[in-house]
Motif scaffolding. Structure first.
Motif, PDB file in Angstrom:
ATOM      1  N   ILE A  98      32.980  45.095  38.833  1.00  0.00           N
ATOM      2  CA  ILE A  98      32.147  44.305  37.922  1.00  0.00           C
ATOM      3  C   ILE A  98      32.800  44.368  36.552  1.00  0.00           C
ATOM      4  N   LEU A  99      33.127  43.206  36.000  1.00  0.00           N
ATOM      5  CA  LEU A  99      33.682  43.095  34.650  1.00  0.00           C
ATOM      6  C   LEU A  99      32.593  42.516  33.762  1.00  0.00           C
ATOM      7  N   TYR A 100      32.133  43.290  32.784  1.00  0.00           N
ATOM      8  CA  TYR A 100      31.056  42.785  31.940  1.00  0.00           C
ATOM      9  C   TYR A 100      31.368  43.019  30.464  1.00  0.00           C
ATOM     10  N   GLY A 101      30.748  42.218  29.627  1.00  0.00           N
ATOM     11  CA  GLY A 101      30.954  42.299  28.186  1.00  0.00           C
ATOM     12  C   GLY A 101      30.524  41.011  27.526  1.00  0.00           C
ATOM     13  N   GLY A 102      30.826  40.883  26.246  1.00  0.00           N
ATOM     14  CA  GLY A 102      30.409  39.716  25.483  1.00  0.00           C
ATOM     15  C   GLY A 102      31.227  38.484  25.810  1.00  0.00           C
ATOM     16  N   TYR A 103      30.851  37.384  25.154  1.00  0.00           N
ATOM     17  CA  TYR A 103      31.582  36.126  25.337  1.00  0.00           C
ATOM     18  C   TYR A 103      33.002  36.263  24.792  1.00  0.00           C
ATOM     19  N   GLY A 104      33.969  35.702  25.539  1.00  0.00           N
ATOM     20  CA  GLY A 104      35.342  35.662  25.060  1.00  0.00           C
ATOM     21  C   GLY A 104      36.077  36.981  25.091  1.00  0.00           C
ATOM     22  N   THR A 105      35.611  37.929  25.894  1.00  0.00           N
ATOM     23  CA  THR A 105      36.264  39.246  25.935  1.00  0.00           C
ATOM     24  C   THR A 105      37.364  39.323  26.987  1.00  0.00           C
ATOM     25  N   GLY A 106      37.566  38.261  27.752  1.00  0.00           N
ATOM     26  CA  GLY A 106      38.662  38.234  28.722  1.00  0.00           C
ATOM     27  C   GLY A 106      38.242  38.503  30.149  1.00  0.00           C
ATOM     28  N   LYS A 107      36.951  38.443  30.428  1.00  0.00           N
ATOM     29  CA  LYS A 107      36.461  38.749  31.783  1.00  0.00           C
ATOM     30  C   LYS A 107      37.045  37.797  32.827  1.00  0.00           C
ATOM     31  N   THR A 108      36.939  36.501  32.550  1.00  0.00           N
ATOM     32  CA  THR A 108      37.434  35.509  33.507  1.00  0.00           C
ATOM     33  C   THR A 108      38.951  35.586  33.628  1.00  0.00           C
ATOM     34  N   ARG A 109      39.624  35.728  32.516  1.00  0.00           N
ATOM     35  CA  ARG A 109      41.090  35.829  32.538  1.00  0.00           C
ATOM     36  C   ARG A 109      41.544  37.008  33.393  1.00  0.00           C
ATOM     37  N   LEU A 110      40.905  38.160  33.208  1.00  0.00           N
ATOM     38  CA  LEU A 110      41.268  39.330  33.999  1.00  0.00           C
ATOM     39  C   LEU A 110      40.906  39.138  35.459  1.00  0.00           C
ATOM     40  N   GLY A 111      39.781  38.473  35.714  1.00  0.00           N
ATOM     41  CA  GLY A 111      39.403  38.195  37.098  1.00  0.00           C
ATOM     42  C   GLY A 111      40.465  37.391  37.819  1.00  0.00           C
ATOM     43  N   TYR A 112      40.968  36.351  37.168  1.00  0.00           N
ATOM     44  CA  TYR A 112      42.014  35.531  37.787  1.00  0.00           C
ATOM     45  C   TYR A 112      43.352  36.275  37.852  1.00  0.00           C
ATOM     46  N   THR A 113      43.605  37.148  36.896  1.00  0.00           N
ATOM     47  CA  THR A 113      44.831  37.953  36.950  1.00  0.00           C
ATOM     48  C   THR A 113      44.807  38.870  38.169  1.00  0.00           C
ATOM     49  N   ILE A 114      43.654  39.463  38.429  1.00  0.00           N
ATOM     50  CA  ILE A 114      43.498  40.309  39.614  1.00  0.00           C
ATOM     51  C   ILE A 114      43.763  39.496  40.878  1.00  0.00           C
ATOM     52  N   LEU A 115      43.179  38.298  40.946  1.00  0.00           N
ATOM     53  CA  LEU A 115      43.388  37.449  42.123  1.00  0.00           C
ATOM     54  C   LEU A 115      44.860  37.107  42.300  1.00  0.00           C
ATOM     55  N   LYS A 116      45.547  36.821  41.205  1.00  0.00           N
ATOM     56  CA  LYS A 116      46.967  36.463  41.285  1.00  0.00           C
ATOM     57  C   LYS A 116      47.784  37.627  41.835  1.00  0.00           C
ATOM     58  N   GLU A 117      47.503  38.819  41.334  1.00  0.00           N
ATOM     59  CA  GLU A 117      48.206  40.005  41.821  1.00  0.00           C
ATOM     60  C   GLU A 117      47.952  40.213  43.309  1.00  0.00           C
ATOM     61  N   ILE A 118      46.693  40.099  43.704  1.00  0.00           N
ATOM     62  CA  ILE A 118      46.333  40.326  45.102  1.00  0.00           C
ATOM     63  C   ILE A 118      46.972  39.276  46.007  1.00  0.00           C
ATOM     64  N   ALA A 119      47.005  38.034  45.540  1.00  0.00           N
ATOM     65  CA  ALA A 119      47.628  36.964  46.330  1.00  0.00           C
ATOM     66  C   ALA A 119      49.095  37.265  46.588  1.00  0.00           C
ATOM     67  N   THR A 120      49.809  37.748  45.576  1.00  0.00           N
ATOM     68  CA  THR A 120      51.236  38.042  45.749  1.00  0.00           C
ATOM     69  C   THR A 120      51.457  39.272  46.618  1.00  0.00           C
ATOM     70  N   MET A 121      50.407  40.060  46.833  1.00  0.00           N
ATOM     71  CA  MET A 121      50.493  41.227  47.712  1.00  0.00           C
ATOM     72  C   MET A 121      50.031  40.888  49.130  1.00  0.00           C
ATOM     73  N   GLY A 122      49.746  39.609  49.361  1.00  0.00           N
ATOM     74  CA  GLY A 122      49.377  39.176  50.700  1.00  0.00           C
ATOM     75  C   GLY A 122      47.894  39.018  50.938  1.00  0.00           C
ATOM     76  N   GLY A 123      47.069  39.264  49.926  1.00  0.00           N
ATOM     77  CA  GLY A 123      45.629  39.128  50.094  1.00  0.00           C
ATOM     78  C   GLY A 123      45.182  37.674  50.057  1.00  0.00           C
TER      79      GLY A 123
END
Length: 237
Positions: A98-123
């Protein structure tokens, strides 16, 4: 930490197929060519990036852990936890975040970064964008079908909309994650207590099981969008 800059081409004669120097395909110094043969590891990496770009908004196409700016100790601690989660493949064990915090703190950006990393690892990755995918009941059904095929599902902006039927959709996702050991990554502006109280008791119980206390990650309240606006204002001076 990983980077997604275009690799530089070097002499392939010094690299053997049996002695590939890359720990990750995105670091390949020969653009995937080894002894005049295209490396399957690099080919899979390109496929993963292509798939990620299909599910991610264009604004997040170049995200990486290395280009995420940690402007506070809160963000630095959060980033270290996230990298630990990805690199130790906790997502393969059905553990979520769970990534939580105020508006514009990078939650969505980090969420997609995690997905990108996982995709390149075969997930296999999927996305539920509550703001955009849950406009209507029918649209939500289509998004849900696609996301449930994935191994790791990002639920972005949970709590941003409060239609009565949204709780039913979130319950279906958490039940599927629980039964088949899938991982949920949730971004929200709500603190954990608010989030849990906004959900049905069954869903809240499932999330408690799927997401350990250490994986509830606070990103602070500093709005990065203000900094971006200030950078653009400098261009007018």
């Amino acid at each position: 930490m990983p980077t997604y800059q275009q690799p530089k081409t070097t002499n392939t004669q010094n690299i053997s197929k049996n002695k590939c120097p890359c720990t990750k395909a995105n670091n390949c110094p020969t653009n995937g060519i080894i002894e005049n043969i295209f490396c399957s590891k690099y080919s899979n990496y390109l496929k993963a990036i292509s798939y990620f770009n299909d599910v991610a908004p264009k604004i997040y196409s170049n995200v990486s852990f290395t280009n995420f700016k940690t402007t506070s100790s809160i963000l630095e601690k959060a980033l270290n936890k996230i990298i630990h989660y990805v690199d130790n493949k906790l997502w393969q064990k059905g553990s979520g975040l769970i990534l939580y915090g105020g508006y514009g703190t990078g939650k969505t950006r980090l969420g997609y970064t995690i997905l990108k990393e996982i995709a390149t690892m075969g997930g296999i990755i999927g996305v539920i964008d509550v703001l955009h995918d849950f406009e209507t009941f029918e649209q939500a059904n289509e998004s849900l079908k696609a996301a449930l095929k994935s191994q790791v599902i990002l639920i972005d902006d949970l709590g941003a909309k409060t239609y009565n039927w949204i709780n039913d959709k979130i319950r279906l996702i958490t039940d599927e994650a629980n039964r088949n050991q899938k991982s949920l990554i949730i971004s929200t502006n709500m603190n954990p207590k608010e989030l849990i109280s906004s959900l049905e008791l069954r869903t809240a119980s499932r999330l408690t099981e799927l997401i350990p206390q250490q994986a509830i990650i606070y990103l602070g309240e500093e709005d990065f969008r203000i900094h971006k606006r200030q950078e653009k204002e400098k261009e007018w001076n």
